[in-house]
Write an enzyme that holds these catalytic residues in place. Sequence first.
Site, PDB file in Angstrom:
ATOM      1  N   GLU A 166       0.918  -1.211  -0.203  1.00 37.73           N
ATOM      2  CA  GLU A 166       0.014  -0.033   0.015  1.00 37.73           C
ATOM      3  C   GLU A 166       0.978   1.137   0.075  1.00 37.73           C
ATOM      4  O   GLU A 166       0.491   2.227  -0.780  1.00 37.73           O
ATOM      5  CB  GLU A 166      -1.000  -0.080   1.246  1.00 37.73           C
ATOM      6  CG  GLU A 166      -2.074  -1.034   1.310  1.00 37.73           C
ATOM      7  CD  GLU A 166      -1.452  -2.106   2.231  1.00 37.73           C
ATOM      8  OE1 GLU A 166      -2.450  -2.786   2.777  1.00 37.73           O
ATOM      9  OE2 GLU A 166      -0.201  -2.330   2.195  1.00 37.73           O
ATOM     10  N   ASP A 184      -2.050  -5.208   3.480  1.00 35.39           N
ATOM     11  CA  ASP A 184      -2.143  -5.452   4.811  1.00 35.39           C
ATOM     12  C   ASP A 184      -3.192  -6.897   5.005  1.00 35.39           C
ATOM     13  O   ASP A 184      -3.837  -7.147   3.855  1.00 35.39           O
ATOM     14  CB  ASP A 184      -2.810  -4.418   5.712  1.00 35.39           C
ATOM     15  CG  ASP A 184      -1.970  -3.478   5.723  1.00 35.39           C
ATOM     16  OD1 ASP A 184      -0.717  -3.715   5.587  1.00 35.39           O
ATOM     17  OD2 ASP A 184      -2.335  -2.220   6.223  1.00 35.39           O
ATOM     18  N   ASP A 220      -5.622  -7.843   6.708  1.00 39.00           N
ATOM     19  CA  ASP A 220      -7.158  -7.432   7.320  1.00 39.00           C
ATOM     20  C   ASP A 220      -8.170  -7.426   5.977  1.00 39.00           C
ATOM     21  O   ASP A 220      -7.739  -7.667   4.912  1.00 39.00           O
ATOM     22  CB  ASP A 220      -7.147  -6.117   7.962  1.00 39.00           C
ATOM     23  CG  ASP A 220      -6.823  -4.966   7.284  1.00 39.00           C
ATOM     24  OD1 ASP A 220      -6.682  -4.997   6.268  1.00 39.00           O
ATOM     25  OD2 ASP A 220      -6.628  -3.952   8.249  1.00 39.00           O
ATOM     26  N   GLU A 274      -9.589  -4.861   4.610  1.00 38.16           N
ATOM     27  CA  GLU A 274      -9.443  -3.705   3.738  1.00 38.16           C
ATOM     28  C   GLU A 274      -8.143  -3.906   3.034  1.00 38.16           C
ATOM     29  O   GLU A 274      -8.092  -3.841   1.725  1.00 38.16           O
ATOM     30  CB  GLU A 274      -9.146  -2.381   4.672  1.00 38.16           C
ATOM     31  CG  GLU A 274      -8.955  -1.413   3.726  1.00 38.16           C
ATOM     32  CD  GLU A 274      -8.838  -0.067   4.641  1.00 38.16           C
ATOM     33  OE1 GLU A 274      -9.042   1.101   3.948  1.00 38.16           O
ATOM     34  OE2 GLU A 274      -8.275  -0.086   5.598  1.00 38.16           O
ATOM     35  N   TYR A 290       1.763  -6.128  13.175  1.00 41.82           N
ATOM     36  CA  TYR A 290       0.509  -5.254  12.435  1.00 41.82           C
ATOM     37  C   TYR A 290      -0.403  -4.676  13.595  1.00 41.82           C
ATOM     38  O   TYR A 290      -0.683  -5.315  14.370  1.00 41.82           O
ATOM     39  CB  TYR A 290      -0.120  -6.185  11.563  1.00 41.82           C
ATOM     40  CG  TYR A 290      -1.218  -5.329  10.810  1.00 41.82           C
ATOM     41  CD1 TYR A 290      -0.930  -4.295   9.901  1.00 41.82           C
ATOM     42  CD2 TYR A 290      -2.613  -5.809  10.779  1.00 41.82           C
ATOM     43  CE1 TYR A 290      -1.987  -3.648   9.156  1.00 41.82           C
ATOM     44  CE2 TYR A 290      -3.630  -5.136  10.033  1.00 41.82           C
ATOM     45  CZ  TYR A 290      -3.160  -3.874   9.250  1.00 41.82           C
ATOM     46  OH  TYR A 290      -4.134  -3.290   8.636  1.00 41.82           O
ATOM     47  N   ARG A 350      -3.462  -3.061  13.202  1.00 44.73           N
ATOM     48  CA  ARG A 350      -5.118  -3.119  13.172  1.00 44.73           C
ATOM     49  C   ARG A 350      -5.247  -4.568  13.721  1.00 44.73           C
ATOM     50  O   ARG A 350      -5.299  -5.382  12.878  1.00 44.73           O
ATOM     51  CB  ARG A 350      -5.497  -2.851  12.309  1.00 44.73           C
ATOM     52  CG  ARG A 350      -5.185  -1.178  11.940  1.00 44.73           C
ATOM     53  CD  ARG A 350      -5.979  -0.934  10.748  1.00 44.73           C
ATOM     54  NE  ARG A 350      -5.731   0.812  10.418  1.00 44.73           N
ATOM     55  CZ  ARG A 350      -4.637   1.260   9.577  1.00 44.73           C
ATOM     56  NH1 ARG A 350      -3.987   0.422   9.063  1.00 44.73           N
ATOM     57  NH2 ARG A 350      -4.653   2.572   9.627  1.00 44.73           N
ATOM     58  N   HIS A 354      -4.614 -13.286  13.279  1.00 41.82           N
ATOM     59  CA  HIS A 354      -3.922 -12.059  13.773  1.00 41.82           C
ATOM     60  C   HIS A 354      -2.955 -12.136  15.217  1.00 41.82           C
ATOM     61  O   HIS A 354      -3.400 -13.058  15.966  1.00 41.82           O
ATOM     62  CB  HIS A 354      -4.410 -10.698  13.680  1.00 41.82           C
ATOM     63  CG  HIS A 354      -5.094 -10.349  12.484  1.00 41.82           C
ATOM     64  ND1 HIS A 354      -5.997  -9.174  12.637  1.00 41.82           N
ATOM     65  CD2 HIS A 354      -5.125 -10.718  11.076  1.00 41.82           C
ATOM     66  CE1 HIS A 354      -6.329  -8.998  11.057  1.00 41.82           C
ATOM     67  NE2 HIS A 354      -5.922 -10.079  10.606  1.00 41.82           N
TER      68      HIS A 354
END
Length: 955
Positions: free
Chosen positions: A17, A103, A105, A107, A334, A336, A381
């Site tokens: 990203e 990432d 997740d 998103e 990470y 989040r 995670h």
Amino acid sequence: MSPSSETAHGKRLVIVESPAKAKTIKGYLGPGYIVEASVGHIRDLPGTAAEVPDKYTGEVRRLGVDVDHDFAPIYVVNADKKSQVTKLKSLLAESDELFLATDEDREGEAIAWHLREVLKPKVPVHRMVFHEITKDAIQEAVRNPRELNQRLVDAQETRRILDRLYGYEVSPVLWKKVMPKLSAGRVQSVATRLVVERERERMAFRSASYWDLVGTFGTGRTAADAANPETFGARLVSVDGKRVATGRDFGQDGRLKTANTLHLDEQAARTLAAGLEQTAFSVRSVESKPYRRSPYAPFRTTTLQQEASRKLGFGAKRTMQVAQKLYENGFITYMRTDSTTLSETAVSAARAQVTQLYGANYLPDAPRTYASKVKNAQEAHEAIRPSGDRFRTPAETGLGGDDFRLYELIWMRTVASQMKDAVGQSVTVKVGGRSADGRDAEFSASGKIITFHGFLKAYVEGADDPNAELDDRERRLPQVTEGDPLAAEQLTPEGHATKPPARYTEASLVKELEDREIGRPSTYASIIDTIINRKYVFKKGTALVPSFLSFAVVNLLEKHFGRLVDYDFTARMEDDLDRIAAGEAQSVPWLKRFYFGEGEGLTAGGAADAGNGDGDHLGGLKELVTDLGAIDAREISSFPLNDEITLRVGRYGPYVEKASPVEGEPGQRADIPDELPPDELTVELAEELLAKPSGDFELGADPVSGNMLVAKDGRYGPYVTEILPEGTPKTGKNAVKPRTASLFKTMSLDTVTLEDALRLLSLPRVVGADAEGQEITAQNGRYGPYLKRGTDSRSLTSEDQLFTVTLDEALAIYAQPKQRGRAAAAPPLKELGNDPVSERPVVVKDGRFGPYVTDGETNATLRKDDDVETITPERGYELLAEKRARGPVKKTAKKAPAKKATATKTATKTAAKKTVAKKATAAKKTTTAKTAAAKKTATAKKAAAGKVSSESEES
């Protein structure tokens, strides 16, 4: 599969990203890899109707979603990402494999899917996932890629569509009924309601006073030491067996909840104290219990935000910005995540540091494991921890400022999570005696001794309540036994008053949202940022205070869209979305039920079949926003203070209104200060505001234009203006604006005259022209009076000089060299306290380009929405932190001097021609490169900001 093997596998394109993440990962992969950033989302629902392709019309064009065809989203490539998409396509054309390394997740999965859809690769595509950016983790991710998880993509898409429908359908209702440019959101509206409800509780609160006694008792020992003190304090708990009332015994109305308690007033407390002066006290009981406290779990997103707020004074947004930077640069995992799980590697690293730093005595026999308390936590995670298989101590990282402080917090919490319990003893001592009038009084004292600190040596969790006692606090009591005589050395009556419930802070609001299972923890920072930016909430210190505007918005939503801001409904929606992510429900039937309600081709069991349980909590958004006839805009925005005075939220801000005693005549009105906390608006304050001169004071007619001049009290202070004749165009190219001027600081509405108004409206005044014919004017600006000649401005010392300064005096001022920092330093406009990073005092000063905050080392200009009067210390520290994070402004390097030519005249001419040509070509290339670099940097900054502040539901 070796990550550096180019010959065996050709070129590999890895897309992440952010440029920062790309730079770090590039260093861990071999020459066969090209690592490039997408710079955030490359594709999304259209932001405006203009972005929608022409083939779409009507509701599809407005919403960006085709609700009549299975809620098909209309995706467009963002305008500022088209050049980056072109670059990615070019790089892909030269590659043999594509790795999507966004990432891990929801998103991130969605970004990866959009990249695949837009780039349309004809080479093998792999999904590369990792939770930390270390060499081992990156190379392991390359060796073991997976396929795109379509269920995660669908779940994220459903959230995005849901949020679009909610926002684009409900927000226009607010525009029509409350104020233009407002917004509603699935989670932001519920968060705003929580803050408003807390303020309502404060407004309804009635304080109660109560008294008790505090005694200091002596054991009579003379050889006291710290472990066995001679005296101790105890508080009165009962009289004649009846418990003495404390704050928790009173309700919101200021009354006792039960009749089983004794409510002491001041007189009763003093009388009892006097009656106990000669009393012989003794120890009635000693109760000792073992004390044990286990370590706190490693950080997840929300607990990190809460602790960073308590310990570092960071807002949720600032915490996530710093954490993102630490992650992208390979310092932490990470950030989040809703998991408290640690990998075996992390547990080993933490246990090794416990032994190294604290000794084997602090290491438990078996590793500690932590089960997540978050519903539907993604256990794949990890918790937020230092990266790598060996944790770097904060001193080893080379970090500074906010980065260092947040890393240190994460490191300490992770290491402490693998340490032994803290153990000790808690003791309660009861002391009793009879007063002179025969009443039995009992006092109680509590103590705590920690015999082994365990994990508390490494980390102690903070508390939202500033008066709360932290876990490592000890209270030592003397060693006494039942029946021991005690002497009352002092008996002091103490008065108390109950306090209203505390306003939410960012930390406590995050906790409340998580406890209620509303939204996703990873989005709380952006939600809080949104409600502050939308002016629904403002900060007073660390407290979140709702604006009067938010009262009107929440009032409308509660009365006409009650289900949409219902806490349980919002939590159940979150459950449904998680079931869609797990493959237990289908997206389209669920969206149909939410938007169209029962019917519209759905059977009675359709919602349940889609995974919604009984389905009663869904249905009918479209119908709700279509029938607005029942919404009375004036009623929604009106809040009576008493029978005569009403608070109203108008299109230009809140005001109080008092009806006229004469029917048909207009009443009195007065504006309310923008940042007055709602619980401070009393009837008395409203009467005071209404009593101030606030109407249009007619000063007389302008002798030139004939227009009436009036004085008014506006939202930004008193001013004078003219009333234009009826029929004067107010819009269009022929529009005429009335002349307006603020009153001087020495003027007031009570004393301003027609002559004053004419003088004020005459500004700016032409003082004259200099020798070159350049005009000099005297003007009154935001930061005071000044002279202006072209672009050169010089300050005047007083407002009166605007009318008195002569041309000679003005020329004399301009003849002086312009002072740039050599003048005596002006006193600061406001003091904010010591910066938590530099530990230097922070002040607000007035600079050449407006007010700014400084700690003497770093300067940061106040933003458009910041105000000198209302800026909080936390906001000042945040501006300085952002400025430090950007780093110093880079200076342009000076060009090297040209070499002297030594050839013949002819040769010199030829060389000159070549040199000019080369310079022109080089300049062109340099300009192109700089422009491209500037565009890339700007795009990267936008993407980074967008990632943090996105309101989409993620993780």
